[in-house]
Design a protein around this motif. Structure first.
Motif, PDB file in Angstrom:
ATOM      1  N   MET A 117       0.826  -1.202   0.000  1.00  0.00           N
ATOM      2  CA  MET A 117       0.000   0.000   0.000  1.00  0.00           C
ATOM      3  C   MET A 117       0.862   1.255   0.000  1.00  0.00           C
ATOM      4  N   ARG A 118       1.973   1.200   0.732  1.00  0.00           N
ATOM      5  CA  ARG A 118       2.844   2.374   0.770  1.00  0.00           C
ATOM      6  C   ARG A 118       3.363   2.716  -0.613  1.00  0.00           C
ATOM      7  N   PHE A 119       3.808   1.692  -1.346  1.00  0.00           N
ATOM      8  CA  PHE A 119       4.348   1.950  -2.678  1.00  0.00           C
ATOM      9  C   PHE A 119       3.253   2.463  -3.605  1.00  0.00           C
ATOM     10  N   ARG A 120       2.023   1.919  -3.479  1.00  0.00           N
ATOM     11  CA  ARG A 120       0.940   2.372  -4.344  1.00  0.00           C
ATOM     12  C   ARG A 120       0.659   3.842  -4.114  1.00  0.00           C
ATOM     13  N   ARG A 164      -0.312   0.192 -10.145  1.00  0.00           N
ATOM     14  CA  ARG A 164      -1.373  -0.060  -9.172  1.00  0.00           C
ATOM     15  C   ARG A 164      -1.830  -1.512  -9.187  1.00  0.00           C
ATOM     16  N   HIS A 165      -1.625  -2.159 -10.322  1.00  0.00           N
ATOM     17  CA  HIS A 165      -2.025  -3.565 -10.442  1.00  0.00           C
ATOM     18  C   HIS A 165      -0.820  -4.500 -10.345  1.00  0.00           C
ATOM     19  N   ALA A 225       5.124  -1.260 -15.889  1.00  0.00           N
ATOM     20  CA  ALA A 225       5.135   0.128 -15.427  1.00  0.00           C
ATOM     21  C   ALA A 225       6.506   0.753 -15.656  1.00  0.00           C
ATOM     22  N   ILE A 226       7.553   0.015 -15.339  1.00  0.00           N
ATOM     23  CA  ILE A 226       8.909   0.530 -15.544  1.00  0.00           C
ATOM     24  C   ILE A 226       9.167   0.776 -17.019  1.00  0.00           C
ATOM     25  N   ASP A 262      -9.581   1.407 -14.811  1.00  0.00           N
ATOM     26  CA  ASP A 262     -10.241   0.438 -15.695  1.00  0.00           C
ATOM     27  C   ASP A 262      -9.192  -0.157 -16.636  1.00  0.00           C
ATOM     28  N   MET A 263      -8.680  -1.317 -16.294  1.00  0.00           N
ATOM     29  CA  MET A 263      -7.615  -1.931 -17.073  1.00  0.00           C
ATOM     30  C   MET A 263      -8.058  -2.255 -18.495  1.00  0.00           C
TER      31      MET A 263
END
Length: 251
Positions: free
Chosen positions: A1-4, A82-83, A89-90, A47-48
């Motif tokens: 959660m912290r990273f999100r 987030r997912h 993401a990177i 919404d993926m």
């Protein structure tokens, strides 16, 4: 959660840094008619399914203006993060940074992703890049400071790993030579020594400290005398001593 939470905050800052009127300047004329709004809306709504197609339509379109392409990459990268699709993401953040290497927030965001992935060297490199761009970047400063301290601690541990509390070059007793020859025993010896030093520091008075040191001296004497005798387990003796110093529940 912290990273999100960190990633969401950093991405929002990165997107806000991109001026909405930059598309004309980047293309030198009229901006391309690409529907970036659908991509940004779907990504913001988490919404993926919709974001997958909407953002791909922007990112894969050759007519997309550079600022819009960067926005779409950042938005999709944040959605991936987030997912927990960290590699994707990177990849999106990296592509955006190639297009605009002045985005301090995005360097910090990617640094947090590298950290989540367990790659500390790349993480600290990205936090450093963010600070070179913006020396007052609070999140990058906090991340860089915390990670630098952790790396220093790990480095210090590695420097003494496998080394006992005494100088092996001057080891004379068989038990000392055995400890020097075994990495696990060497680490145990160093831990016992450190735990005893802590106990002495925390002693209520000189008399108590003297009694505690006498216990340690007795342990060393028993260790020296017992080593090599049938049934004597050096490793267990050292573990028992460490447990006694640290207490039943540990220190």
């Amino acid at each position: 959660m912290r990273f999100r939470n960190l990633i969401q905050f950093s991405v929002a800052a990165a997107l806000s840094a991109l001026l909405p009127g930059a598309a004309d300047a980047a293309t030198g004329g009229e901006p391309a008619q690409v529907d970036i709004a659908s991509c940004l809306a779907a990504a913001a709504a988490d919404d993926m399914d919709k974001a997958g197609s909407a953002c791909a339509a922007v990112i894969d379109n050759e007519k997309t203006a550079r600022p819009d392409l960067i926005k779409a990459l950042i938005a999709r990268g944040a959605l991936y993060a987030r997912h927990d699709q960290v590699d994707r993401a990177i990849a999106d953040d990296s592509r955006a940074l190639l297009l605009d290497p002045s985005l301090a927030d995005l360097f910090n965001t990617r640094g947090e992703l590298w950290l989540k992935k367990g790659d500390r060297p790349k993480a600290v490199q990205d936090f450093g890049a963010a600070l070179r761009i913006d020396p007052n970047h609070e999140k990058a400063k906090a991340n860089h400071k915390a990670l630098s301290r952790e790396l220093e601690r790990i480095g210090a541990q590695m420097a003494v790993a496998g080394k006992p509390s005494f100088n092996c070059a001057s080891a004379r007793r068989p038990v000392e030579k055995a400890i020097c020859a075994n990495r696990e025993l060497a680490d145990l010896d160093r831990e016992v020594y450190a735990a005893n030093a802590r106990v002495l520091r925390e002693a209520g008075n000189a008399s108590e400290a003297k009694a505690l040191q006498r216990e340690q001296d007795d342990f060393v004497a028993r260790r020296n005398a017992g080593f090599g005798r049938p049934g004597y387990d050096l490793k267990k003796a050292m573990q028992d001593r460490l447990q006694k110093l640290n207490g039943v529940d540990g220190y």
